[in-house]
Design a protein around this motif. Sequence first.
Motif, PDB file in Angstrom:
ATOM      1  N   PHE B   2      41.208  50.795  33.066  1.00  0.00           N
ATOM      2  CA  PHE B   2      41.020  50.346  34.452  1.00  0.00           C
ATOM      3  C   PHE B   2      41.143  51.509  35.435  1.00  0.00           C
ATOM      4  CE2 PHE B   2      42.412  46.696  32.040  1.00  0.00           C
ATOM      5  CZ  PHE B   2      41.580  45.693  32.494  1.00  0.00           C
ATOM      6  N   ASN B  15      32.269  50.715  43.194  1.00  0.00           N
ATOM      7  CA  ASN B  15      31.376  50.036  42.251  1.00  0.00           C
ATOM      8  C   ASN B  15      29.920  50.124  42.721  1.00  0.00           C
ATOM      9  OD1 ASN B  15      31.114  48.686  39.839  1.00  0.00           O
ATOM     10  ND2 ASN B  15      32.037  46.780  40.539  1.00  0.00           N
ATOM     11  N   TYR B  41      26.569  45.332  40.365  1.00  0.00           N
ATOM     12  CA  TYR B  41      27.695  46.228  40.094  1.00  0.00           C
ATOM     13  C   TYR B  41      27.611  46.780  38.675  1.00  0.00           C
ATOM     14  CZ  TYR B  41      29.508  43.623  44.100  1.00  0.00           C
ATOM     15  OH  TYR B  41      29.653  43.031  45.326  1.00  0.00           O
ATOM     16  N   VAL B  42      28.307  47.875  38.464  1.00  0.00           N
ATOM     17  CA  VAL B  42      28.389  48.430  37.114  1.00  0.00           C
ATOM     18  C   VAL B  42      29.510  47.759  36.334  1.00  0.00           C
ATOM     19  CG1 VAL B  42      28.799  50.517  35.747  1.00  0.00           C
ATOM     20  CG2 VAL B  42      27.484  50.645  37.884  1.00  0.00           C
ATOM     21  N   TRP B  43      30.652  47.599  36.990  1.00  0.00           N
ATOM     22  CA  TRP B  43      31.837  47.098  36.286  1.00  0.00           C
ATOM     23  C   TRP B  43      32.369  45.807  36.895  1.00  0.00           C
ATOM     24  CZ3 TRP B  43      32.149  52.313  38.313  1.00  0.00           C
ATOM     25  CH2 TRP B  43      31.785  53.289  37.391  1.00  0.00           C
ATOM     26  N   GLY B  44      33.069  45.043  36.100  1.00  0.00           N
ATOM     27  CA  GLY B  44      33.766  43.881  36.610  1.00  0.00           C
ATOM     28  C   GLY B  44      34.991  44.306  37.404  1.00  0.00           C
ATOM     29  N   MET B  45      35.421  43.424  38.280  1.00  0.00           N
ATOM     30  CA  MET B  45      36.566  43.751  39.128  1.00  0.00           C
ATOM     31  C   MET B  45      37.624  42.659  38.966  1.00  0.00           C
ATOM     32  SD  MET B  45      36.421  44.743  43.143  1.00  0.00           S
ATOM     33  CE  MET B  45      35.973  43.122  43.747  1.00  0.00           C
ATOM     34  N   THR B  46      38.856  43.046  38.967  1.00  0.00           N
ATOM     35  CA  THR B  46      39.938  42.076  38.908  1.00  0.00           C
ATOM     36  C   THR B  46      40.986  42.448  39.945  1.00  0.00           C
ATOM     37  OG1 THR B  46      41.484  40.955  37.407  1.00  0.00           O
ATOM     38  CG2 THR B  46      41.263  43.342  37.150  1.00  0.00           C
ATOM     39  N   ASP B  58      37.150  47.302  35.828  1.00  0.00           N
ATOM     40  CA  ASP B  58      37.315  47.224  34.379  1.00  0.00           C
ATOM     41  C   ASP B  58      36.267  48.143  33.739  1.00  0.00           C
ATOM     42  OD1 ASP B  58      37.784  46.456  31.800  1.00  0.00           O
ATOM     43  OD2 ASP B  58      36.861  44.482  32.007  1.00  0.00           O
ATOM     44  N   GLU B  60      34.443  49.451  31.069  1.00  0.00           N
ATOM     45  CA  GLU B  60      34.117  49.270  29.652  1.00  0.00           C
ATOM     46  C   GLU B  60      33.130  50.337  29.191  1.00  0.00           C
ATOM     47  OE1 GLU B  60      32.795  45.329  28.295  1.00  0.00           O
ATOM     48  OE2 GLU B  60      31.194  46.388  27.275  1.00  0.00           O
TER      49      GLU B  60
END
Lengths: 302, 87
Positions: B2, B15, B41-46, B58, B60
């Motif tokens: 992360f 992102n 977006y490229v990545w997921g967000m949390t 996130d 990956e």
Amino acid sequence: MGCLGRYVIIMNPLITGAIASSYRENLLLDDYSGAVGAYSVSRYLKKDFTNKAVVQLRRDSDGATADFTPTEITDGTATSWAGMGQSARVNIWYDQSGNGNDISQSSLYNKPYLIISGTVQTLDGTKAAVDFDGTNDAIWINSQFPDIVLNNISVFCVAKYDTVPTTPSECLYSLGWTAGSGRFFMQNWSSSPSYEYGYYFGYAGTWDALTGGPSADTSKHLFHSIAGSTLGHFEAWVDTTSMGYVTLSSNTTSGTYGLGGVNSVTSYAFDGKMSEFILYQSDQYSNIASIRSNVNSYYTLY
Amino acid sequence: MFLLFNSEEEAVARNVQAAKDAGFSYYADIPEEEKDMHTIYVWGMTHEEGENPRYALDIEGGQDLLTEEEVSSLGDLPEDWSYEILD
């Protein structure tokens, strides 16, 4: 002239198309209409949708996208397009209900795969299925289906878990994760120290959890649940086995929710495969036996 | 792995920049009505639960879109990260 007229009529593609359409067998949503969203990578669910793409894929090799029918997914067309030994993610899962509620994951690395290393993912070796990785794959659907009303809803989902038991739990689908009052989800669960494990349908407020069904396994199942005035309560089933029931709630859900996760890419991610997801914002209890029969005839679940 | 941020705005901006750097067509000159189903977006967000939540991307894949400094800062979510648990 009359003879020529007959040939004109027979060869007219518009007319022959109409005749052919009228003789086509009804599909699930033709007989049990009213779904607000219906998704399958394995089959068509409605006659009007036949010959259209059910999914748009995004191939890893160069980011290109293309649409595919169920036949093209399994006959080698999709894997050839993805490239030998290559993978392709689900870019758009098209809605077959006729409502245009197509769904998509907006972040590249959270899109689930349909083709991995040149192989179409399946439930059982034959029926195509979207693969959720259990780490961070999910497709959020709250934009298409906002504010789910908990006392008038039916969900039918054909899927399998890849591993059991799991800690933490893995969420197959969530239509609400609003703390205390607006929950509607299905996942598996494990408990310690007895290490029991099974399926878990969450509903409404805290502890409205149905866990009374079979132990969790890695077999394909029809996970389904209904809440509404015809049924008279909220009840869930795995195939034909009831998980139990609880009192109806008139709350609505909110926030982020969807397929393969709860409300965040890092929360209770589903590790498994999903072929079909159908959502009615109505009580389909009067049709439950027929819908089950239709699904089981195709997927041979039990 | 992360990449941590102190606010949603910072995380989203990073992102989006990565998506532009990757050449996502969403940011190209295409009609607005065609953008619905594009990859944004490229990545997921949390994010954390509670007040003043921290945000995390996130990571990956797509590490080539990160700076060397960002790569060196990648790690697990902090031990004091506030989760919402299944009740």
